[in-house]
Write a protein that holds these residues in place. Structure first.
Motif, short mmCIF file in Angstrom:
data_model
loop_
_atom_site.label_atom_id
_atom_site.label_comp_id
_atom_site.label_asym_id
_atom_site.label_seq_id
_atom_site.Cartn_x
_atom_site.Cartn_y
_atom_site.Cartn_z
N SER A 149 0.84 -1.19 0.00
CA SER A 149 0.00 0.00 0.00
C SER A 149 0.88 1.24 0.00
N GLY A 150 0.31 2.35 -0.50
CA GLY A 150 1.05 3.60 -0.56
C GLY A 150 2.11 3.57 -1.64
N GLU A 151 2.79 4.69 -1.77
CA GLU A 151 3.90 4.81 -2.71
C GLU A 151 5.21 4.79 -1.91
N CYS A 152 5.88 3.67 -1.92
CA CYS A 152 7.08 3.46 -1.10
C CYS A 152 8.34 3.64 -1.95
N SER A 153 9.35 4.26 -1.33
CA SER A 153 10.59 4.52 -2.07
C SER A 153 11.74 4.71 -1.10
N ASN A 171 -2.42 8.63 1.25
CA ASN A 171 -3.57 9.40 1.74
C ASN A 171 -3.19 10.83 2.11
N GLY A 172 -2.37 11.46 1.29
CA GLY A 172 -2.04 12.87 1.50
C GLY A 172 -0.98 13.14 2.53
N SER A 173 -0.35 12.12 3.10
CA SER A 173 0.70 12.34 4.08
C SER A 173 1.97 11.64 3.63
N GLU A 174 3.12 12.11 4.16
CA GLU A 174 4.41 11.49 3.88
C GLU A 174 5.07 11.13 5.19
N GLY A 175 5.91 10.13 5.16
CA GLY A 175 6.57 9.77 6.40
C GLY A 175 7.65 8.74 6.21
N LEU A 176 8.32 8.43 7.33
CA LEU A 176 9.36 7.41 7.38
C LEU A 176 8.84 6.24 8.19
N TYR A 177 9.14 5.03 7.72
CA TYR A 177 8.63 3.81 8.33
C TYR A 177 9.73 2.75 8.30
N THR A 178 9.51 1.68 9.07
CA THR A 178 10.39 0.52 9.00
C THR A 178 9.55 -0.73 8.79
N ILE A 186 4.30 -2.97 9.30
CA ILE A 186 5.03 -1.71 9.07
C ILE A 186 4.94 -0.86 10.33
N SER A 187 6.09 -0.36 10.79
CA SER A 187 6.14 0.50 11.98
C SER A 187 6.43 1.94 11.57
N LYS A 188 5.66 2.84 12.11
CA LYS A 188 5.84 4.27 11.81
C LYS A 188 6.97 4.85 12.65
N ILE A 189 7.87 5.58 11.99
CA ILE A 189 8.86 6.38 12.71
C ILE A 189 8.30 7.78 12.93
N ILE A 190 7.94 8.44 11.84
CA ILE A 190 7.32 9.76 11.90
C ILE A 190 6.63 10.01 10.57
N GLU A 191 5.51 10.73 10.61
CA GLU A 191 4.81 11.08 9.39
C GLU A 191 4.32 12.51 9.45
N SER A 192 4.08 13.08 8.30
CA SER A 192 3.64 14.47 8.20
C SER A 192 2.13 14.54 8.41
N LYS A 193 1.74 15.50 9.22
CA LYS A 193 0.34 15.83 9.39
C LYS A 193 0.23 17.35 9.35
N GLU A 194 -0.97 17.86 9.47
CA GLU A 194 -1.17 19.31 9.35
C GLU A 194 -0.34 20.09 10.36
N PRO A 197 5.91 19.18 10.43
CA PRO A 197 6.63 19.50 9.21
C PRO A 197 6.44 18.43 8.14
N VAL A 198 6.72 18.77 6.89
CA VAL A 198 6.59 17.84 5.78
C VAL A 198 7.87 17.02 5.69
N ILE A 199 7.77 15.74 5.95
CA ILE A 199 8.92 14.84 5.93
C ILE A 199 9.39 14.65 4.49
N THR A 200 10.70 14.63 4.29
CA THR A 200 11.25 14.38 2.96
C THR A 200 11.87 12.98 2.91
N ALA A 201 12.32 12.59 1.74
CA ALA A 201 12.95 11.29 1.56
C ALA A 201 14.44 11.32 1.87
N GLN A 202 14.93 12.43 2.40
CA GLN A 202 16.35 12.57 2.74
C GLN A 202 16.56 12.11 4.18
N PHE A 203 17.07 10.87 4.37
CA PHE A 203 17.28 10.36 5.72
C PHE A 203 18.46 9.40 5.73
#
Length: 464
Positions: A149-153, A171-178, A186-194, A197-203
């Motif tokens: 599910s989602g767009e993973c990269s 679903n309109g949010s971005e985040g880092l997961y393991t 899938i475990s959430k590390i942090i995700e963007s909400k209103e 901040p907007v999480i980027t793919a730079q980690f």
């Protein structure tokens, strides 16, 4: 794909039988005669012998199987050998491998010791007896889908090999997961909400495998955007801002942790990246021990400076570029944290334009692709000698992706959907698997890769 090699390297298409064991070996196998000096480099010329690492020899098969499963969950190529003691009692040897060279086994042993198996040692196995070993190491390459599910990269294998971190949009949010290396929850590390901040793919994973540094876009009360640096525990706790800009003064890239996890080196990009005349870049170091995340800037010239990696906890290598009418060139510099001194490694520029670059610290070697991404070069940081390793015709819009594996000092390349491996003996090998991906991440022991394809993550066992 057409490949040309210079006289220092030769191309091999090899398929190593990745299983090992000796069912007739007795208790004496633990003697010093079978333990190998990891400081030497040896290739088994006897094709019936391979090297392996013994973790334990147990009398209870259930205990051996349980230990074997624990090791495999850590992405170690473990297997169990049945043997007998001199008194005729059953013995079950839990081993990791096999490895064709002693050097590969010694490098793997060093990492295995850090996982708590301090009494593990290197031994040899007889290939003629391993057909009876029940192991997944002799299976053909298997492509396993991890996410659905989602767009993973942007997958990144953890330093200990137990899990994979990745970036996901859904679903309109971005985040880092393991996720575990075999899939599952899938475990959430942090995700963007209103309100976040907007999480980027730079980690980037920290060396302990417990922390992750990442960047996020924040908006201040004046509606100004800024890209800032954070660090967080992999379970989502302990969020801390390391760099907080008041505006978008620069963009952050190439996060490099020091081996002890106390500092992070990074590039700060000023101006528009697509406009060369407006673009310059400096290297900064963030000290995580300082309460205000003290920043050190290493710019040599107001042009292009780029981080390479840490030579030690105290020494950082970086590039400083200057251009003239004819061409662009790079100098290699070393910054010493304790003295705050920096020095040029060679008296003249030694690296021409490149597309991607990797620093092999243990080998004191740079591996990089040409600006047109059709050549693979190495630079010996001791002698300054540049060597052409591979030249290939690259499809339009394609390039060569580099991933260096410090555990075995092997460098992997993805070119034209083919996976190649370059080792310390200047040998190139090609895997029979085909990968449709722009980038990939390696397990710490090089037996698997993870990549994104059509928004999902996959793992693949690789053989050469």
């Amino acid at each position: 794909m057409t490949i040309f090699l210079n006289k220092r390297g030769h191309f091999l298409i090899c398929f190593f039988l990745l299983v090992g064991g000796n069912c007739s070996e007795n208790k004496d196998s633990q003697n010093a005669d079978n333990q190998i000096d990891s400081s030497s480099v040896h290739i088994s010329h006897d094709q019936s012998l391979v090297f392996s690492i013994q973790i334990a020899a147990l009398r209870d098969k259930n205990n051996a199987d349980n230990l074997n499963n624990v090791l495999r969950k850590s992405e170690l190529p473990a297997y169990v050998l049945s043997a007998s003691t001199s008194f005729g009692d059953s013995l079950f040897k839990v081993r990791i491998g096999p490895y064709r060279t002693e050097y590969q086994a010694a490098r793997a042993l060093k990492n295995i010791n850090t996982l708590g198996y301090e009494k593990a040692f290197i031994t040899t196995d007889d290939l003629a007896s391993v057909d009876s070993v029940e192991s997944d190491l002799d299976e053909k390459s298997q492509k396993i889908q991890l996410t659905f599910s989602g767009e993973c990269s942007h997958p990144q294998w953890s330093p200990q090999g137990r899990e994979i971190a990745f970036f996901k949009k859904e679903n309109g949010s971005e985040g880092l997961y393991t996720i575990g290396t075999g899939g599952g929850r899938i475990s959430k590390i942090i995700e963007s909400k209103e309100e976040k901040p907007v999480i980027t793919a730079q980690f980037s994973w920290g060396p302990s495998g417990e922390k992750i540094a990442f960047t996020a876009i924040e908006v201040n009360k004046n509606w100004q955007q800024s890209e800032n640096l954070f660090v967080i525990n992999k379970n989502g706790s302990g969020l801390r801002r390391l760099i907080g800009q008041t505006g978008m003064a620069y963009k952050i890239s190439d996060l490099k942790w020091s081996p002890d996890g106390r500092r992070i080196a990074l590039n700060t990009n000023y101006g528009k990246r697509e406009t060369w005349s407006d673009y310059f870049q400096t290297v900064k170091i963030v000290n995580l021990d300082e309460p205000d995340s003290y920043l050190t800037e290493l710019a040599v010239v107001e042009r292009i400076n780029s981080v390479l990696g840490w030579k030690s906890n105290d020494e950082l290598l970086f590039l400083a570029a200057y251009d003239d009418i004819d061409e662009l060139g790079y100098e290699i510099w070393i910054y010493e944290v304790s003295t705050k001194n920096r020095k040029r490694l060679f008296s003249e520029r030694v690296v021409s334009e490149f597309h991607e670059i990797a620093y092999a610290a243990h080998e004191s070697l740079l591996i990089y692709t040409s600006a047109s991404a059709d050549k693979i070069m190495t630079l010996d940081l001791e002698s300054g000698q540049e060597t052409l390793i591979l030249e290939t015709r690259v499809d339009p819009g394609e390039g060569i992706s580099i991933n260096h594996l410090s555990a075995t000092n092997e460098t992997y390349f993805l070119s034209n959907q083919s996976l190649l491996k370059f080792d310390r003996n200047y040998q190139l090998q090609m895997s029979p698997v085909e990968i449709i991906a722009e980038s990939f991440t390696l397990s710490p022991f090089g037996n698997k890769i993870c990549f994104a394809e059509n928004g999902s993550l996959f793992t693949l066992k690789v053989s050469f």
